[in-house]
Write an enzyme that holds these catalytic residues in place. Structure first.
Site, PDB file in Angstrom:
ATOM      1  N   ASP A  92       0.035   4.501 -42.206  1.00 56.05           N
ATOM      2  CA  ASP A  92       0.991   4.604 -43.276  1.00 56.05           C
ATOM      3  C   ASP A  92       0.436   3.348 -44.191  1.00 56.05           C
ATOM      4  OD1 ASP A  92       3.444   4.631 -44.736  1.00 56.05           O
ATOM      5  OD2 ASP A  92       4.070   2.501 -43.739  1.00 56.05           O
TER       6      ASP A  92
ATOM      7  N   CYS B  13       0.911  -1.212  -0.074  1.00 55.17           N
ATOM      8  CA  CYS B  13       0.126   0.076   0.168  1.00 55.17           C
ATOM      9  C   CYS B  13       0.901   1.085  -0.078  1.00 55.17           C
ATOM     10  CB  CYS B  13      -0.899  -0.106   1.231  1.00 55.17           C
ATOM     11  SG  CYS B  13      -2.487   1.343   1.129  1.00 55.17           S
TER      12      CYS B  13
END
Length: 707
Positions: A403, A22
């Site tokens: 492309d 944590c």
């Protein structure tokens, strides 16, 4: 006198940290480690349980760092090394939690049966001791570091409940907290396991062939250049190239391709992929640590440590939220009773409830678990996303630029038409062109030669071959001078005619690349060459639109007719042709200004400037390509266009998941904060809400593994 200079030796080490689950534990580590002389920087990855530390090796050693971590109640060892000592097993923790639950239930039954209060208190105390064994130890270490983590807050709350005579509630809080931590650890371990599962794809052993003798050895003992045998159905142990044999190879573990790929001598294969029915002999080209799958794992591990923008926001919020609630808890516990608004016990109890809900664990863990689940799910599908920031940006894409060659098309030229002129024949035109192109390395020439061989045409001997750079080539084929090249070449030689012009215009209108063939100063035919669109190109473009992409553009250096033909076939919105690399960069920037966040999709090498200029650069066919893996924000292991809408869908699902988790965590905290102040929440309710929220956001995030 000689002067003595102290040399600084800059070093960097990555530690695995057991017990760092944590945000508060990170703060504890930072407080302890920043006291070490020689420490320069540290970066924590909670979900990966890794701590990257930069330090001066002349002043600080890894053993001193590990000892400092141990003083916080956590355990550290260098990554890729085995930890020293044994950690509590999941079974051991489960035993203590179960014992706590049994004792709690027994105490409640004893209360109902009006058993002597001393026995009841002793039973509840046993429940607290069994359930709080690990938390109490962690709380003591945290308190020594002057940190208020969830374990300290829980210990204070339980002690307060005991002082107030609420033994049953204190025991219930401890049991519920311990149970939730156990479940949370199991859930987090599943998220971590999703990344580690990638490591199990490649086999641990290989069959090495030496002088015809088969020897099964560990993969780490294989060297580059060794020949290994892969039997039918076995996994390929290392990256290499096939020396003998042919088979269909299932590349899904690496590239995510849905169908097996036919492989033969000379083809590249990857570690972790699955051989089909044929036996293969493979020459090893990469060792285990440098294989494609190893690089993917390395990149995914580093990607999970990269903070997403939403994670940065959450951590900033948590740094303000926790101290604010702690101050509020102190005020609630002191001010109202001091002013005579009620008994001290009531207000202190409310303050204890506030302490429990002041921990922001659920909030802080909400983003990284979602991100890691998404990264692992994507990697299993052959989509490598370089981190949470790229994942979030991908979710915001509104314009996609493709492309052309090798992306929307296969990048494989083929002859699509032969038109004779001046009374010539199609086969003769193709035969003359192929004879000359047999001496050329040009891609168009190779396509013409391949087509001629498919037609089983015999090539004629070629003499006096001469390349004409930018135009074509000429040579003697038999006794005739033959010219092969562009329309411009024939125009400059003055050998075009009206018929030839008509053929050229017809071929050009279809977007074909043209090759003209002439013999003895007269045109004999025109050959049309074109690249093939990928079968899934149109579907991919439509799926992108379904995902909310507003504009799809085609950016190519090819001539306009070819670009227009492809654009019509796949359904893009805009075509920009004849572009140089710098022009593509300018086009990407213009698209971003007009439509918003833009993704550029290319091969990762030729389109590197445009990929870098886009908000998200996506490289296709990255398996085996170091450049594509390193430079792109998102790398598709295979040339599968449908992975692009999948990645977009996953990114948007992840962002939605993160927002739901954050909203749920904040709303739940706010609701219980109000309830605690009003005296409507109990300690055990606060524990259920706090740890339950963590479990809910983790479970919600883990759904992304199935996306």
């Amino acid at each position: 006198m000689a002067t003595c200079e102290v040399c600084e030796i800059h070093a960097e080490s990555v530690f695995k940290i057991e017990g760092m689950d944590c945000h508060e534990e990170v703060a504890i580590l930072e407080r302890r480690l920043k006291k070490l002389s020689g420490l320069e920087a540290l970066d924590a990855d909670v979900l990966g349980q890794r701590l990257k530390i930069k330090y001066d090796a002349a002043k600080l050693s890894t053993s001193v760092i590990a000892e400092a971590v141990a003083q916080t109640g956590m355990r550290a060892w260098l990554e890729h090394e085995q930890p020293i000592g044994r950690a509590p097993t999941a079974a051991t923790r489960f035993t203590f939690v179960a014992s706590s639950g049994v004792a709690l239930a027994a105490g409640m039954l004893m209360e109902l049966a009006r058993v002597d209060q001393r026995f009841v208190v002793a039973t509840f105390a046993l429940a607290i001791a069994a359930g709080g064994l690990y938390s109490i130890r962690r709380a003591i270490h945290a308190a020594r570091s002057l940190a208020l983590d969830i374990n300290v807050l829980m210990l204070v709350a339980v002690c307060g409940a005991v002082v107030l005579g609420q033994w049953s509630e204190g025991a219930a809080v401890v049991f519920l907290f311990a149970l939730a931590q156990l479940l949370e650890a199991r859930a987090l371990e599943r998220a971590r396991g999703a990344i580690r599962a990638l490591m199990d794809l490649a086999p641990a052993e290989a069959i090495r062939l030496r002088e015809g003798i088969e020897e099964r050895i560990p993969v780490d003992e294989v060297r580059i250049g060794d020949r290994v045998l892969v039997r039918p159905g076995e996994k390929i142990p290392l990256d290499g190239r096939i020396a003998e044999g042919c088979s269909a190879v299932n590349q899904a573990p690496v590239t995510g391709e849905s169908l097996p790929v036919d492989k033969a001598a000379g083809d590249e294969v990857f570690a972790g992929t699955i051989n089909g029915r044929g036996a293969l002999e493979v020459i090893v080209e990469r060792l285990r640590g440098d294989s494609t799958i190893a690089r993917i794992i390395h990149l995914v591990e580093h990607a999970q440590a990269e903070r997403a923008p939403s994670q940065t926001f959450v951590e900033r919020f948590a740094r303000v939220y926790t101290p604010a609630v702690l101050v509020l808890a102190a005020l609630i516990g002191i001010v109202p009773p001091a002013l005579g608004a009620g008994p001290w016990s009531d207000w202190v109890y409310r303050a204890l409830v506030l302490l429990v809900i002041s921990c922001p664990c659920a909030l802080v863990i909400s983003t990284p678990v979602s991100v890691v689940s998404a990264l692992a799910a994507a990697a299993r599908k052959g989509v490598l996303i370089k981190g949470g920031a790229h994942l979030e940006r991908l979710a915001g894409v509104r314009c996609v630029a493709f492309d052309k060659t090798g992306t929307l098309t296969r990048g494989e030229l083929r002859v699509v038409g032969v038109a004779p002129v001046n009374g010539g024949s199609a086969l003769r035109t193709l035969q003359l062109a192929a004879s000359i192109e047999s001496r050329s390395e040009h891609p168009i020439g190779r396509a013409i030669l391949a087509h001629a061989l498919e037609e089983q045409l015999a090539l004629e001997p070629v003499q006096r071959f001469e390349a004409l750079p930018g135009f074509g080539a000429q040579a003697l084929v038999g006794d005739s001078p033959v010219l092969v090249g562009s329309h411009r070449l024939f125009e400059e030689r003055g050998i075009c005619s009206a018929e030839v012009h008509a053929r050229v215009e017809a071929f050009a209108a279809d977007g074909r690349s043209l090759v003209m063939v002439g013999a003895s100063g007269t045109p004999v035919g025109v050959i049309g060459v074109a690249d093939r669109p990928r079968e899934a190109a149109r579907d991919a473009v439509q799926l992108l639109r379904d995902q909310g992409v507003a504009h799809v553009a085609l950016l190519t250096g090819d001539h306009e007719p070819a670009a227009r033909t492809l654009a019509s076939a796949v359904g893009v919105d805009e075509v920009r042709s004849g572009l140089l690399p710098d022009d593509k960069v300018a086009a990407v920037r213009a698209l971003r200004e007009q439509y918003g966040m833009t993704a550029m999709i290319g091969d990762g090498v030729n389109d590197a400037p445009a990929l870098a200029a886009a908000d998200v650069g996506i490289a296709m066919g990255a398996a085996g390509s170091d450049a594509a893996l390193e430079t792109a924000d998102v790398a598709l292991m295979a040339d599968e266009l449908l992975k692009i809408p999948y990645a977009l869908r996953l990114s948007r699902a992840t962002l939605r998941n993160i927002r739901i988790n954050i909203a749920f965590s904040i709303a739940l905290k706010a609701a219980f904060l109000v309830m605690a102040v009003l005296g409507l929440a109990t300690l055990w309710m606060a524990v259920v809400a706090d740890m339950g929220a963590s479990l809910i956001v983790i479970a919600n995030a883990l759904r992304l593994l199935r996306e």
